[in-house]
Each structure stands twice: as structure tokens, then as C-alpha cells.
Motif scaffolding. Sequence first.
Motif, short mmCIF file in Angstrom:
data_model
loop_
_atom_site.label_atom_id
_atom_site.label_comp_id
_atom_site.label_asym_id
_atom_site.label_seq_id
_atom_site.Cartn_x
_atom_site.Cartn_y
_atom_site.Cartn_z
N THR A 1 0.81 -1.24 0.00
CA THR A 1 0.00 0.00 0.00
C THR A 1 0.84 1.29 0.00
OG1 THR A 1 -0.35 0.55 2.36
CG2 THR A 1 -1.78 -1.16 1.44
N LEU B 1 1.83 3.86 -1.52
CA LEU B 1 1.62 4.60 -2.76
C LEU B 1 1.10 6.02 -2.51
CD1 LEU B 1 -0.23 1.71 -4.66
CD2 LEU B 1 2.07 2.53 -5.17
N SER C 1 -4.23 7.26 -3.27
CA SER C 1 -3.28 6.25 -3.76
C SER C 1 -3.14 6.37 -5.27
CB SER C 1 -3.75 4.86 -3.34
OG SER C 1 -3.72 4.74 -1.95
N ARG D 1 -7.97 7.41 -8.49
CA ARG D 1 -8.15 7.55 -7.05
C ARG D 1 -8.12 9.06 -6.78
NH1 ARG D 1 -10.65 3.50 -5.62
NH2 ARG D 1 -10.20 3.84 -3.42
N ALA E 1 -7.24 -3.36 -7.82
CA ALA E 1 -6.28 -2.86 -6.83
C ALA E 1 -5.37 -1.83 -7.46
CB ALA E 1 -5.43 -4.02 -6.33
N CYS E 2 -4.73 -1.04 -6.62
CA CYS E 2 -3.65 -0.19 -7.09
C CYS E 2 -2.43 -1.07 -7.38
CB CYS E 2 -3.26 0.84 -6.03
SG CYS E 2 -4.55 2.00 -5.63
N CYS F 1 -0.71 -3.86 -5.07
CA CYS F 1 -1.36 -3.97 -3.77
C CYS F 1 -2.20 -5.25 -3.71
CB CYS F 1 -2.25 -2.76 -3.48
SG CYS F 1 -3.04 -2.92 -1.87
N ILE G 1 -4.34 -5.91 -1.40
CA ILE G 1 -5.59 -5.72 -0.66
C ILE G 1 -6.78 -5.60 -1.62
CG2 ILE G 1 -6.83 -4.20 0.94
CD1 ILE G 1 -4.19 -3.60 2.28
N ALA G 2 -6.56 -4.91 -2.72
CA ALA G 2 -7.62 -4.80 -3.75
C ALA G 2 -8.93 -4.29 -3.16
CB ALA G 2 -7.83 -6.14 -4.44
N CYS G 3 -8.91 -3.04 -2.74
CA CYS G 3 -10.09 -2.52 -2.04
C CYS G 3 -11.11 -1.87 -2.98
CB CYS G 3 -9.66 -1.51 -0.98
SG CYS G 3 -9.14 0.07 -1.64
N HIS G 4 -10.80 -1.73 -4.28
CA HIS G 4 -11.74 -1.02 -5.15
C HIS G 4 -12.82 -1.97 -5.67
CE1 HIS G 4 -7.78 1.09 -6.68
NE2 HIS G 4 -7.86 1.05 -5.37
N CYS H 1 -1.61 3.19 3.14
CA CYS H 1 -3.08 3.25 3.27
C CYS H 1 -3.48 2.79 4.67
CB CYS H 1 -3.73 2.29 2.29
SG CYS H 1 -3.94 2.95 0.68
N PHE I 1 -5.71 0.79 5.35
CA PHE I 1 -6.03 -0.64 5.37
C PHE I 1 -4.81 -1.50 5.65
CE2 PHE I 1 -9.58 0.71 2.32
CZ PHE I 1 -10.41 1.01 3.38
S1 SF4 Z 1 -5.53 -0.53 0.00
FE1 SF4 Z 1 -6.81 0.05 -1.78
S2 SF4 Z 1 -6.36 2.26 -2.15
FE2 SF4 Z 1 -4.72 1.41 -0.83
S3 SF4 Z 1 -3.11 0.79 -2.25
FE3 SF4 Z 1 -4.39 -1.03 -1.87
S4 SF4 Z 1 -5.92 -1.04 -3.50
FE4 SF4 Z 1 -5.01 1.03 -3.45
#
Ligand code: SF4
Lengths: 86, 612
Positions: free
Chosen positions: B82, B84, B110, B211, B316-317, B320, B322-325, B511, B513
Motif C-alpha cells: 500500500t 503509494l 493512492s 483515485r 487494486a492499485c 497492492c 488488498i484490492a479494495c476497489h 493506506c 487498510f
Molecule cells: S488498499 Fe486500496 S487504495 Fe490502498 S493501495 Fe491497496 S488497492 Fe489502493
Amino acid sequence: MSSAQAPCGRGLMLVHVKLVGLFKTGRFVQQDIICRDGTKIEELIERLELPLQHLGIILLNGLHTSSETVLKPKDSVVLMPFVDGG
Amino acid sequence: MNIQTTDPVSESAAVSYHRCIVDLHCGTKEFANVPCRNFEDVLGGFGRSFQELAQRQIDNAYCDENPLIINTGLLTGSTVMTALRTYFSGYSPIKGSKKGLPAAMWSTGSGKFGAKFKWTGLDELIFENRSEHPVYVVISESDSGPKVELKPAEHLLGLSTHDKIMALQKEYPDAHFAAIGPAGENWKNNYMGAVALSTENQLKSKEDKCRFAGRGGMGSLMGYKNVLALVAQSKDKVRKPSELVKAANLNVIKGGGSVRIQPLSRGGGGGTWAAYDVLQEFHAVPYNNFRPAGNDIPEKLFRENVEPDYHIQTEACYRCGIACHNNISEKNVDGNKGEFLAKFDYEPLNLLGTNIGIHNAGQAARLIQLGDNYGMDSISLGVTIAYVMAYNERHPEAPILNGARFGDYEKARDLIIRAGTGDCPDVGQGLMRLSEQLGETAYAYQVKGLELPAYQPESNPGYAWAIAGGHMSMGTYGLLTREGKSDLDSWVRGVTEDKLHIVGFDMIGLCKFFDIAKGIGTQMVVDCLKSEFNFDVTIADVRAAVRRAFLRGLALEMRQGYSKDEFRIPAETIDKPNPHIKLPNITSREFIDQLEKRVWEIFEPELEGILN
Ligand code: SF4
């Protein structure tokens, strides 16, 4: 083990369980469940095979509680994940 | 960063950051390696920029002396998951005290721009004064260090955020971008301009998947300075992560709080959208200007009710895990993905959906997309429109603006377009000004001039002490709903100790997260700092720096004329408790008075001298 119509008594009790969000998937939204007297919420969670890493909130009769709480007959339990926002 | 120590806490001056000050008026650039003043400077982000802002007395956001500071965090561009983030800081056009002074503010997002910016070799860019003509700014790497060039930008005028990025990508195919939209260009009448940051997905798919650094009108400040876009041009500089970083990254994905944010397909919770289901259980999903009615209408925007008709894709970005989008597109008859519509994050979805009476996912998505294209903060925009609708419901005989009422998609759309083009200052200048002008502030859902995010204030009186907007700079929003805390001691401790640490993420480049529950004062972050920079720091060092930075933000608010009365959630939530919200009442007058008294008793002595 968990039918709403099953007879109670003799060490058994009925509790109402509601599942929220992803916990519903492949399970149910709400159901009466028969448990043995003295059952803890954590045993119920185990029985329902809920993914523990997602368990965020447990409400017992509308109030926050912990998984160690012992259930009583006619208790109402809501099990929820929790997601932080953005 | 130039690092000559392993102890950045007591030898912070042995760490320096590479800064460029651009005078937009005459085009001069001044590069310097600046020694850090303290550990907050080393960590970066608002921890550093607020120290710069504290040195200036600014009475009006739109003045030459108000800088726009663009920087990154220490870990931005590193191998840490994250890492970024880009930060935009300055005195805000929208957030300000009742005395009329602008508040210091930062906003962050991000995408990949931040990493590219860092890889040029620059750590901070400060824009002074303003350019007479529209420009865009290219930051690139060269053998002799980072280069900064100003280029004419007339051809970008009037383009949406996404179209500006697409136009620049043709010229700079290896770069990433930060761009304002028409809202920022119309800064005079629009104070809620956001900065869009490009993502890899966007540049590859050509779909507007930016973003945003949305909060506080930093896009409007950029527009005032006549800077329409930034281009960061550098090679990708990705190293192999060390064993320590690998372990931390794995923990973020598998063991940390982020698992709840990850896609359903990977056993995650499905992103921030899933907050709908949980909050609805308490009847605490903001509805018709933050007045949940105890009905099941918010369920129309539950994922399970949207998924049958729309295509939802998790993305995701850059790098990353986590892939929150959650990106929502039309669904073709064959079930495949159709036209891309918008991102479905919890905040924009609620505030441009349920909270303005829009319960159709497609309509909500179109409104989100429109606000994004004009480059406006979706929180400020949605909440201001909700207020307009609430006012019109209360005054059917004398409605304002276009007479929009809850659920009127066309009129909501019209307000967004007019705000974005600068034709509707009543909306564009934000809720505080509009509600004061109308003399009806009790149901204006803003605190200190910044509109509230999509968590009912009844569940979060801690909003009052957030230093850069709602939930992102004061992590008390889950204290009642998630943790069930309704006693005063827990709330005092939450506001003054545990939950303020959320702002640490806005220093270091990560981030939230990454570890939303614990903040950056963790062994995981300490390990990453050791591995990436050979720093010997402790958890206590990190926590102390975050606390000092937070307190500096609070002190800056006081210096800009805020009275303690302004640190309060909207009066309606205190005076007219909503009977439908199924949570203990922690916003009674008595509770709020006690909370304020005890919080200030702790904070006030610590504020003395902190800006010196
Ligand atoms: S947590 Fe979400 S916003 Fe942050 S870098 Fe990962 S995908 Fe992007």
C-alpha cells in the motif's frame, strides 16, 4: 441439530440467530436454533462455521457482547462482520 | 531522502529530504536537501507539511502566500504493501473557522502517481504564488537529479479529470498523473475541488478509474495556482522486498485488518461497501440527510441487491494485494462487463445514493462518476446536496436552487454539473457557508467547515476533534458500533489516545487498510523501517511522533480562530435524538458536555508551545 421446529426441554433451549452481510451467504438470514443449556456464543459460531477473521460484532438481545457469553433460552443473537470505511 | 543515521529520532538532522520550491509567478525553481527538524519530518506527509504551514499566517486560502505542498511519506514507493500515498497540503478554501480564517489541511490518495513522484528523486514540491497562465508541471528524473518543468496547459482547460490524464498519457506514456477537473479550475465558486491520481488500471483500460485526494479543496487550491496537472516521469524502481517486508506484507494480506476489505472471491469481506449491511442492522446508514428512518430502503444498495443487474469487479492499485476497489459497470445481456460506471466505495455510494434518496445503483454510480469527472470531493458534494434537499423538504413554499428534493436524480445531476462548472457557488462553496447564509445550521452535517463522511454522528461524537475531516483523521467511528463502547471513559481515551493514531498513515505513505485497527505504531511498521532504511526506532518513538503531529494540527486549528464551540457535531443530533438508530445514545447534551470538558483537559496543556 438445528431445526426451528425441534422439541425443546431436557437441557435444550431455543435461541434466535440472525446473520448479517457475508455470513448469510450459504447459510441463512435468521433462524431459531436449538442449543444445549450453557452453550456459549463461541460454540454457536463454531457450529455455524463462520469465518472468525471476519467476525466484528456480536449483539445479544440488542447489546454488544463477547463470544464467551453463555446463552439463555429465547436469547436473540446477531452475528456481523465489520468493515471499516473509506 | 538522504539518510546518514540509524537513529532518526535523536539525529533527525542527519536525514534530509529533497525539496523543490517553484515560484509559479516567475517560474524559478529552487532545489535543496533540507535537514529534518524532527522525526515527524522524517516520516513525511502532513507530519512535515503542517510544520511548514505553521510558519505562515494565512488569512485567505486564495492568496499568494498560501503554498500548495505536494509530498510523499517515508515509505511511499517502497516495497511495503500500500506504499503509494501522495499528500497535498495547504490552507483550505473550504475548511475554515467561523472567524473566516482558512484551516490547514491535507488530503491524500493512492494510485501510482506518488510512487512515480518519489522515484524521480524528489520528496517534496512546494508551489508558491500563482501562475498567470494555466500550466502543468512535469517532474522527471535525470542524471543530475530530479527536474521540474512548467509547461503551457491551455489545451487541458475544461477537460474532466480523466480526460486530462488521458491527454497527458499520450505525451508521457511512461508517466503517472495528478490532475484537477473543471471544479478546481472554477476555484472561485468551487471550494471542494479534488485531485485525481492515475492508476495502472486506468492507464491500461482507459476507463476513468482514478483515485482521489478529495478532502479540503486541495484541487481548488491547485486551480487557484493555475496548475492543472502534474506529471511524474520516472522508471519503476521496484526492488525485491526483504524478508522482513515480505513477512509484513503477508501479514497485511492474511493476518491484518485488511482481510475484511479484500474481495469476496478471495475470502475477504468485499471492500468498504460491506459497511452497508452492518450499519443497517443499527439503522445507522445515513439516509435523507443523515436521518435514518428505521426502514429497509438502504438495503436496495446492498451488494446482493445490486450484483444481479450490474457487473462488479474488484481491482487494486499497483502491486497492492488488498484490492479494495469495487468497480461497477453495466452488465451486457450475455452477463459480461459493459460500460464502466464508477467506483463503489462506501462513502461516495452512500453520500450520492441513500443519503440523497437515490436507491438505484445505476443512478448512484452515474452521480459518483459525474462528481469524479468534474473533480469534486464526493463527501463534500454529496452532503451539501443532501442539505439542499433537506432544506427544500422543510420549505416547500420557498425552495432554494433548482428545488431538488430527496430522490430527484435529474436535479441532483443538475446541481453536480452546475457546481462543477462553477455556476452554483451555493453548492460549490460547501455546506458551512450555505447553511449559515440560510440561517439553518442545526441539520448541516459538517464540523469545522468540513462535511461529514457517511457515518452517523450519533455514533461518533469524536468527529469534533478530527483534524482533517471525519473518519480519516479520528478513528472513533467504530468505537460505538463495532466495539460497543458507550461510556465516557472509553470515549475520552478513544479521542485523546488510541484513535487519533489513525493519522500516522498520512505521514508515512501507507493506506489505512495496512492495519486500520492499530495504526502505524506497531512492530510491523518498525520492522519495515529497519528493513528499508536501517532505522533503529521503537513503537513508542513512532507513536510519540504521530501524537505530536496530531496535536500540531489541533493547535493550528486553534490558531486559525476556531472556538471550542466549533468542535461539535451538528445540533440536530444532540437536540433531536433519532429514535430509529438502534444504538445507545452518546450524543445527549450532558454526554457531549462531559466529553468536551475531559478531552480539552487532556489536550489543552499539550497544545501549549507546540507550534514554536
Ligand atoms: S488498499 Fe486500496 S487504495 Fe490502498 S493501495 Fe491497496 S488497492 Fe489502493
